[in-house]
Enzyme design. Structure first.
Site, PDB file in Angstrom:
ATOM      1  N   GLU A 121       0.758  -1.254   0.000  1.00 10.24           N
ATOM      2  CA  GLU A 121       0.000   0.000   0.000  1.00 10.24           C
ATOM      3  C   GLU A 121       0.790   1.307   0.000  1.00 10.24           C
ATOM      4  OE1 GLU A 121      -2.975  -0.157   3.093  1.00 10.24           O
ATOM      5  OE2 GLU A 121      -4.129  -1.664   2.035  1.00 10.24           O
ATOM      6  N   GLU A 147      -6.358  -7.874  -0.349  1.00 10.91           N
ATOM      7  CA  GLU A 147      -7.085  -7.610   0.896  1.00 10.91           C
ATOM      8  C   GLU A 147      -8.526  -7.289   0.566  1.00 10.91           C
ATOM      9  OE1 GLU A 147      -5.448  -4.603   3.434  1.00 10.91           O
ATOM     10  OE2 GLU A 147      -3.394  -5.308   3.214  1.00 10.91           O
TER      11      GLU A 147
END
Ligand code: NAG
Ligand code: NAG
Length: 403
Positions: free
Chosen positions: A228, A337
């Site tokens: 991320e 995710e």
């Protein structure tokens, strides 16, 4: 999933407790491995096995002996049959995921304490948790670690690995792959190391050459280059990822899958608006085995911090643009995710998201739930056995139908 250290400190201080009730209430737990509470259910409900770790009092004919609930156990579906659960039915032609599993969180916890103490600031996944998911039929684990613990700041990311932390990482990798499952190792660093944004493509390339070289003979290790990023532009992140791909391949690790992530927390719903779609079109891999990892949560701000989903169709809606981009470019996608609450709207939204992914003609090769791990305590998205909040309903109703 961004707000990790607060969960970590919270989780460490909260211990699990079970009260010895005479009878479990409707919707309460009534059995499962490790359960020491009541195994009988309140009048008007009966004890139903959800999985080996969890039986639940469901409304219906009274009774106290656990029975297996049809429709919630893992179904072995062949392509073309329609998986269904209380959350819905997926009727289109599906391509199953090659990789399906869960994030095993823990080694990245306590990220404000460097290096931190094993067992106090951070931990490694519980082998029982890994076995639990493999027994359920999952074959993939995403394993986060902290770059500063692997590569101490004194010598930087191109320096030697800390032998203890690397030893633990390596042991966990072997624990997973020796059982035939896949593990994606990922620096959980948002492209930030020791307080500064990483910007040297050549250092990042060297880091990945060094790390991938350690695992180049293990075909079940996947290299997830960075969790991320969110500070640099899509173009800058793309440059770092391309350098990482080159580093992995130059180590001699030529057969394993590589996962790259974009900026804006690699969100699927912002894949185009963040600039990732335009920047990553240039990505190349000499061994042609790279997939684009995206993340997607279903709460209003897409952060995975609220158990309330926007709607029961928000999953399919938020993935639609990314799916179209994958199909038009030919890149493979990997949803690294996804997470949501254990309520009807969220369960249906997760089911819908995974259904749409499997109906996308093979554009998505994998998915993993956020998260398992020994220290999550009562976190609403925890799927850690025996009693993670997402075990009773998300697991059987929204995930297992897509095994
Ligand atoms: C991690 O390493 C320590 C020694 O540094 C060892 O005692 C422990 O068993 C290891 N844990 C795992 C999961 O490998
Ligand atoms: C963004 C995020 O939280 N990603 C998670 C993915 O998986 C690892 C564990 O496998 C977590 O540490 C990450 O936080």
């Amino acid at each position: 999933m961004k707000l990790l250290s607060s969960f970590a400190s919270l989780a460490v201080s909260v211990a699990l407790s079970t009260s010895a009730l005479a009878q479990s209430p409707i919707w309460g737990q009534c059995g499962g491995i490790g359960w020491t509470g009541s195994t009988t259910c309140a009048s008007g409900s009966s004890c139903v096995v959800s999985n080996p770790y969890y039986s639940q009092c469901l409304p219906g004919s009274s009774g106290s002996s656990p029975t297996t609930s049809s429709g919630t156990s893992p179904t072995s579906t062949s392509s073309g049959t329609a998986p269904s659960s209380g959350a819905g039915t997926c009727t289109g032609t599906r391509t199953k995921f090659k990789f399906f599993g869960v994030n095993e969180s823990g080694a990245e916890f306590g990220n404000t304490v460097i290096p931190g103490t094993l067992g106090k600031d951070y931990t490694w996944p519980d082998p029982n948790s890994i076995s639990f998911f493999i027994q359920q039929g999952f074959n993939f684990f995403r394993l986060p670690f902290l770059l500063e613990r692997l590569c101490p700041p004194a010598t930087g990311i191109t320096g030697p690995f800390d032998p203890n932390y690397f030893g633990n990482l390596s042991a966990t990798v072997n624990e997973i792959t020796s059982q035939g499952a896949y593990v994606a190792i990922e620096p959980h660093n948002y492209l930030i190391y020791n307080g500064a944004t990483l910007s040297s493509t050549s250092d990042f390339q060297t880091f990945w050459k060094n790390l991938a070289g350690q695992f180049k003979t293990n075909s079940h290790v996947i290299f997830d280059l960075m969790n991320e990023p969110y500070q640099p532009t899509a173009q800058v992140v793309y440059g770092m990822m391309q350098a990482g791909v080159n580093g992995v391949r130059s180590s001699g690790a030529t057969s394993q899958l590589i996962l790259v992530e974009g900026t804006s927390w690699t969100g699927a719903w912002t894949w185009t608006s963040s600039g990732n779609a335009a920047a990553f079109t240039a990505l190349t891999d000499p061994n042609n085995n790279v997939a684009i990892e995206m993340h997607q949560y279903l709460d209003s701000d897409g952060s995975g911090t609220s158990a309330t989903c926007v709607s029961n169709t928000i999953g399919v809606e938020r993935l639609a643009d990314a799916t179209a981009w994958l199909q038009s470019t030919g890149f493979k996608g990997f949803l690294g995710e996804i997470g949501a609450g254990s309520n009807t709207a969220c369960i249906q939204a997760v089911f819908g998201a995974l259904c749409s992914m499997q109906e996308a003609g093979g554009a998505w090769i994998g998915a993993s739930w956020w998260a398992a791990g020994p220290w999550w305590s009562t976190y609403f998205q925890s799927i850690e056995p025996p009693s993670g909040a997402a075990i009773p309903s998300i697991l059987p109703q929204a995930l297992e139908p897509f095994l």
